[in-house]
Design an enzyme around this catalytic site. Structure first.
Site, mmCIF file in Angstrom:
data_model
loop_
_atom_site.group_PDB
_atom_site.id
_atom_site.type_symbol
_atom_site.label_atom_id
_atom_site.label_comp_id
_atom_site.label_asym_id
_atom_site.label_seq_id
_atom_site.Cartn_x
_atom_site.Cartn_y
_atom_site.Cartn_z
ATOM 1 N N TYR A 1 52.753 24.804 35.373
ATOM 2 C CA TYR A 1 50.788 24.146 35.761
ATOM 3 C C TYR A 1 50.812 24.887 36.708
ATOM 4 O O TYR A 1 50.893 25.942 36.837
ATOM 5 C CB TYR A 1 51.618 22.774 37.175
ATOM 6 C CG TYR A 1 52.442 21.431 36.106
ATOM 7 C CD1 TYR A 1 51.641 21.750 35.172
ATOM 8 C CD2 TYR A 1 53.484 21.255 36.977
ATOM 9 C CE1 TYR A 1 52.588 19.695 35.181
ATOM 10 C CE2 TYR A 1 54.141 20.047 36.133
ATOM 11 C CZ TYR A 1 53.622 19.467 35.344
ATOM 12 O OH TYR A 1 54.522 18.298 34.621
ATOM 13 N N LYS B 1 72.759 13.014 62.945
ATOM 14 C CA LYS B 1 72.047 11.771 62.664
ATOM 15 C C LYS B 1 70.912 12.948 61.227
ATOM 16 O O LYS B 1 71.416 13.826 61.048
ATOM 17 C CB LYS B 1 70.642 12.506 63.565
ATOM 18 C CG LYS B 1 70.357 13.595 64.199
ATOM 19 C CD LYS B 1 68.973 13.616 65.301
ATOM 20 C CE LYS B 1 68.765 15.020 66.044
ATOM 21 N NZ LYS B 1 67.804 14.780 66.677
#
Length: 823
Positions: free
Chosen positions: A719, A493
């Site tokens: 940033y 999965k």
């Protein structure tokens, strides 16, 4: 190879039973899945903790295989084929290989050591091939099984052998020595690999030296411990006029003494002394491991009396060795198997088997093949064998590149030929590659990497490499913990825990696991569309997906009365009979499942129903990885036993029962029932540190350096100016960010990457598509490789720092990151 089967009765100490006493075999196999098996194949049914090839004998007989080495004859198979019954089939394979080796008399180099065996073997093959017809181990076939398969490939035209031998503990090397019987021994670097299998380094060296019992010359790097072990070895296994041929960086008494080593422009210049003369040798590598491996090759050339000019010319042409088959996404829904650095008959057989295991559903199988070198056969015989091999593997089209293969094009019914790679590239657009699985197999001189580049899907330079060998290793590690009849479901999965669902599912199907598990129907549909035939359980099916589940023959987990009634309604409308479903019980996880107070209604709803069949009953452990909750786990197991037993008795059914997940397999072995579910453990992650050391890393996230710059004291990075340089700092920018799945919390000097085997800490905030690292102390440049995670840092280490779990690290890697699968 052409051997009368009767001759092997005494060789293998076997008991004969079968209808045909006069048959010749020309092929040895241990893989029931290989399309190369045929009527003249001798199949050795190997048995181990994880698999028993005897189970596949009836299927092989149906496919035309008639000759088997077994330790027992399967039920209902006696009289249907020829059987050589032995005590141990692996021992028999090794005995056969030793017998076959004795049929040939030419020099054989045997290589062993902790590191460098495969590289030295490949380089020696390159250096000596202009003068010899060489048989060598394909890839790194150096194990108790790989060595006999390598030796069995010898034919009458070979006049030099190069075989490597790898061991992990004592009492293994003598078996390999009896197969290889090297006349020349090469001991490569002795390092820490497989240390756990030996009491100490001395024991490891002594065990490895057993490969050289009959060797007339032993080539090695001189040091005190090796010299001491060699003295003892030579006394115990004396050979008249045996030569110990040594080299050293620091001991001038060595036969080849390396006086100086200087690195210039990614190359190394060494000055060495040999027989009182001094020579300068240029090596096209700068790392110490490659230099050591090159010097091992140098000593072989010196022993073979090559002159300095030939040595220098050939050494300068050495190249990095690719020791793996890579699977890459290609253009136009193609899959690319990149084996573009070697072209010999034996490795072609291996690559074709790999092609079959990776083929997409309904996809055309295409092989791009260069001229083949060093086969030992005449060209007429070689290309007849290659054409037959291509036919046996049901290859749809062949593209031959090279003058020789072009001259034998008539042997291939489905071939297009080009004289060289440049001609192929010029006609590339007209060849229409679409929905194909393409094996690219070429000798290095043909530069097939240019073809790979053309066919490869273009994505950015960050890749997640998935080691299929490691997945196989981890699967076998957990299978070895299971009782013989216990089935195994593997969870694929979440895109195979971020690693790539379809490719891993193909490998698991190759290993004949019993079930695959996915979370949602669309994951299962994708696998079915990719050609997966294994039963697939959908663990979290939504009622809207029931029609698709039925259409694609998926098997839903049913966890509520509402869901059961909805599925039964659709099943009746479609006139289904005995459609497999899986009943989920809630024993304490309190996520999904029938609780104890709903069991009677569940039984009443299912009684007398013929549209569905309860294929399994399952539950899920909440704390199997934390032994402090031992009593709670036991209470879950006891409740599961009670509720599932009631279902079985009331419905008169015999379903598979399963409750154990990865950590449950290790911690609660008494609750294996009929099946277990393997999840994160397959991908190399355990919650138990003592178990973790036995698992292999599967996923390595790689990128490159995009740019390197120096910033002065006081300047900032990224940033928010969250990193301020306290001194002049060298910064490297890496093209991977939080959009690729790297958590922003890993930035600001919490996390690091590896560049040239050194830690480079992340500075400033991680951006959407980039991150920056401090490389002030690292000699690196733009384009250098960067490890984001893998062996170091591990996903476990990252998860601990980020206060999360390894699952989240793995499943967060974006689909825009290219997956590359390799063996």
């Amino acid at each position: 190879m052409s051997i009368n089967l009767k001759n092997l009765i005494s060789v293998l100490d076997a008991k004969w039973t079968g209808p045909d006493t006069d048959i010749f075999i020309d092929h040895i196999s241990i893989d029931s899945r290989s399309l190369q098996n045929g009527s003249k194949t001798l199949f050795f049914a190997l048995s181990g903790a994880n698999n028993d090839a005897h189970l596949y004998i009836p299927e092989l007989i149906e496919k035309g295989v008639q000759n088997f080495v077994v330790h027992h004859i399967p039920k209902n198979s006696e009289g249907k084929a020829n059987f050589l019954v032995v005590k141990n089939t692996l021992t028999a394979l090794q005995q056969f290989a030793g017998y076959y080796r004795d049929l040939f008399d030419f020099p054989v180099l045997g290589l062993t050591g902790s590191n460098g065996k495969t590289i030295v073997k490949e380089w020696l093959n390159f250096l000596l091939s202009p003068d010899y017809n060489i048989i060598r181990s394909p890839k790194s076939y150096n194990s108790q099984v790989g060595v006999p398969l390598s030796v069995i490939a010898i034919n009458e035209k070979h006049n030099l052998g190069i075989f490597e031998a790898g061991i992990s503990t004592v009492n293994e090397m003598s078996k390999l020595e009896n197969i290889i019987k090297p006349t020349i021994g090469v001991l490569t670097n002795i390092g820490s690999a497989h240390d756990e299998g030996f009491e100490n380094l001395e024991q490891k060296i002594k065990e490895k030296l057993l490969l050289f019992k009959k060797s007339k010359v032993i080539i090695y790097q001189k040091n005190e411990l090796v010299d001491q072990c060699l003295r003892t070895f030579c006394e115990e296994y004396p050979i008249k006029d045996r030569v110990l041929f040594s080299w050293s960086f620091g001991d001038s008494s060595a036969d080849v003494f390396i006086l100086e080593k200087e690195i210039k422009n990614e190359k190394t210049i060494v000055q060495y002394q040999y027989q009182s003369d001094f020579f300068d040798l240029e090596i096209p590598f700068s790392d110490s491991a490659s230099v050591e491996n090159t010097i091992s090759c140098l000593l072989v050339l010196l022993y073979f009396n090559y002159d300095f000019e030939t040595i220098q010319n050939r050494m300068q042409m050495l190249y990095p060795v690719e020791m793996r088959l890579e699977v890459k996404n290609g253009i136009n829904n193609c899959s690319i198997i990149d084996d573009s650095y070697s072209s010999d008959f034996q490795s072609l057989k291996i690559a074709l088997d790999f092609l079959e295991s990776q083929q997409k559903r309904n996809a055309t199988k295409t092989v791009i093949l260069s001229d083949i070198f060093q086969s030992g056969f005449s060209n007429e015989e070689l290309y007849s064998k290659v054409a037959q091999l291509i036919a046996d593997n049901k290859v749809n089209r062949v593209i031959g590149i090279g003058k020789t293969i072009a001259s034998f094009a008539a042997k291939f019914p489905n071939i297009i030929t080009f004289e060289n790679t440049a001609e192929f590239i010029s006609k590339f657009e007209s060849l229409n590659f679409n929905n194909e699985t393409i094996l690219i197999k070429g000798a290095r001189s043909f530069q097939f990497e240019e073809i790979v580049s053309l066919l490869e899907e273009k994505t950015h330079e960050t890749v997640l490499e998935i080691n299929l060998n490691s997945i196989s290793h981890n699967l076998n590690f957990f299978k070895a913990k299971l009782n013989p009849a216990v089935k195994i479901m593997v969870m694929v999965k979440a895109f195979g825990y971020g690693n790539g669902g379809l490719e891993i599912a193909k490998l698991l199907e190759h290993h004949k696991v019993d079930y695959l598990g996915v979370a949602f129907a669309d994951e299962g549909i994708s696998l079915k569309n990719g050609g997966i035939k294994l039963p697939i359980m959908v663990l979290n099916p939504e009622s809207t997906s029931f029609p698709s589940i039925i259409q694609y023959q998926l098997e839903p987990e049913i966890y509520s009365i509402k869901g059961l009634k909805a599925f039964l309604k659709i099943a009746r409308e479609k006139n289904l009979k005995d459609f497999p479903i899986h009943i989920k019980l809630d024993t304490g996880m309190h996520r999904l499942g029938f609780e104890e107070n709903t069991i009677d209604e569940l039984i009443e709803t299912l009684k007398g129903n013929t549209t569905v069949q309860v294929k399994s009953v399952l539950s899920h452990l909440a704390t199997s990885d934390e032994m402090k909750h031992y009593d709670f786990v036991i209470s879950q197991i006891n409740l599961f036993e009670k509720l599932s037993s009631k279902l079985i008795a009331e419905l008169n059914i015999n379903p598979i029962r399963h409750i154990l997940n990865t950590s449950g397999i290790s911690n609660f072995p008494a609750a294996q029932y009929n099946m277990v579910r393997l999840g994160i453990g397959l991908y190399g992650v355990s919650n138990d540190p003592s178990e973790q050391k036995y698992l292999e890393n599967v996923s390595t996230l790689k990128s490159i350096i995009s740019q390197v710059r120096k910033i002065p004291t006081g300047d900032s990075v990224g940033y928010g100016r969250r990193f301020m340089a306290e001194k002049e700092t060298k910064i490297a920018t890496i093209p991977i960010g939080y959009a690729d799945g790297i958590a922003r919390l890993w930035g600001n000097q919490v996390g690091y990457v590896m560049i040239r085997n050194q830690k480079a800490f992340i500075v400033g905030s991680i951006c959407m598509d980039m991150l920056m690292v401090d490389v002030s102390e690292i000699d690196c440049k733009e384009g250098d490789s960067v490890i984001i995670f893998g062996e170091s840092p591990t996903v476990i280490e990252m998860a601990e720092a980020l206060k999360t779990i390894p699952y989240e690290i793995l499943t967060s890697i974006s689909q825009r990151v290219k997956r590359v699968f390799f063996r």
